[in-house]
Design an enzyme around this catalytic site. Structure first.
Site, PDB file in Angstrom:
ATOM      1  CE  LYS A 166       1.105   5.435   5.492  1.00 42.75           C
ATOM      2  NZ  LYS A 166       0.812   6.878   5.392  1.00 42.75           N
ATOM      3  CB  SER A 189      -1.897   0.600   0.491  1.00 46.53           C
ATOM      4  OG  SER A 189      -3.035   0.205   1.237  1.00 46.53           O
TER       5      SER A 189
END
Length: 320
Positions: free
Chosen positions: A51, A301
């Protein structure tokens, strides 16, 4: 829709802020799958998740007036930490709207990076309403977790960096929730490896993206109860459109398959990966017969896991 050029420009823009995350391999995993498997470990990114890439790309393109007023977002964790840290580094005020059930480790980390935390009910509607009210009151700029072209282009830099390091792949796997990572990854993958098969992986308990993809109509999420908390959000029109164009298939994995993949990564590769991050590996293991003898890229991720309960047992042992 963002293009490969947008991803390339994003990578140049954010290079001074991000970590170039490692690519890891495992002979045991290769043997299990019967293929060459390469893991892009975004759990080693700043704040422990991909992110940070998208947030940096967004914040670096704000106007001076927007920077002065501050930014806001709604997030269950990793995006919140990313915005808090990036904003702090750039001298921008950040406000994070977080649901009441957000993992405590992520709440504390977000506070630690200097953000103001506003709590709300555990629904997408509550998050969005709270954000809108605060934006109207203070003039904050919304930095959406995934419904933003600059965020998507930034997310795509992980796959861009990955493929530039290992070369072309036959398959690329990544998790899917709101679709920002899957969108950016698919743009980079199809741009650099046109013949590659792009696979997004979703928890079976949170299968709105799967349903949307298969039926061709955008489905809403009910914020489902999956261990992969980062994947509870639904696609938006923007990410749905990109995924329809670039993603070849979405596959579902069970909670047990997610935990098994997470356990493998922890015990055999010695890397801390959160459930949402392990989903992509679960997908590879699920369809291993399909990818046998191929070169496979996998996006891990993130790695933010609440270990308080785990370590509490050790602290109790010390007190005895």
């Amino acid at each position: 829709m963002p293009t490969l050029h947008d991803v390339e420009q994003a990578h140049k823009r954010i290079q001074h802020m991000i970590n170039t995350t490692p690519v890891m391999t495992s002979r045991t995993l290769n043997d299990l799958v019967g293929a060459q498997v390469f893991l892009k470990c975004e759990n080693f990114q700043r704040v422990g998740a991909f992110k940070f890439r998208g947030v940096c790309n967004k914040l670096l393109q704000l106007t001076n007036e927007e920077k002065k007023k501050g930014v806001i977002t709604h997030s269950s964790g990793n995006h919140a930490q990313a915005l808090a840290l990036a904003s702090s580094l750039l001298g921008i005020k950040s406000v994070i709207v977080m649901p009441d059930n957000a993992p405590q480790v992520k709440v504390e980390a977000t506070k630690g990076y200097g953000a103001e935390i506003i709590r709300c009910a555990n629904t997408v509607e509550a998050r969005e309403k709270t954000c809108k009210n605060l934006m109207k009151q203070h003039g904050y700029t919304l930095v959406h977790p995934y419904d933003d072209e600059q965020i998507i282009a930034g997310a795509g830099t992980a796959a861009y960096e990955f493929i530039n390091e290992i070369g072309s792949v036959d398959f690329m796997f990544c998790p899917i929730g709101g679709g920002g990572l899957a969108s950016g990854t698919s743009i980079a993958t199809k741009g650099l490896c046109p013949d590659a098969t792009m696979i997004a992986v979703e928890p079976k308990k949170a299968n709105d993206a799967y349903q949307s993809f298969k039926e061709g109509t955008l489905k809403q999420s009910t914020y489902p109860d999956t261990i992969a908390d980062g994947l509870r959000t639904a696609l938006c029109e923007r990410t749905f459109h990109i995924i329809q164009k670039n993603v070849d298939d979405i596959i579902l994995v069970s909670e047990k398959e997610i935990i098994d993949a997470m356990k493998f990564l922890w015990t055999r590769m010695k890397i801390v990966v959160e459930p949402s991050g392990a989903v992509s590996v679960a997908g590879v293991l699920k369809i291993k017969k399909t990818v046998r003898s191929k070169k496979i890229g996998v996006i891990i991720s993130g790695g933010n896991v609440d270990l308080d309960d785990y370590f509490q047992g050790y602290y109790q042992h010390i007190k005895k």
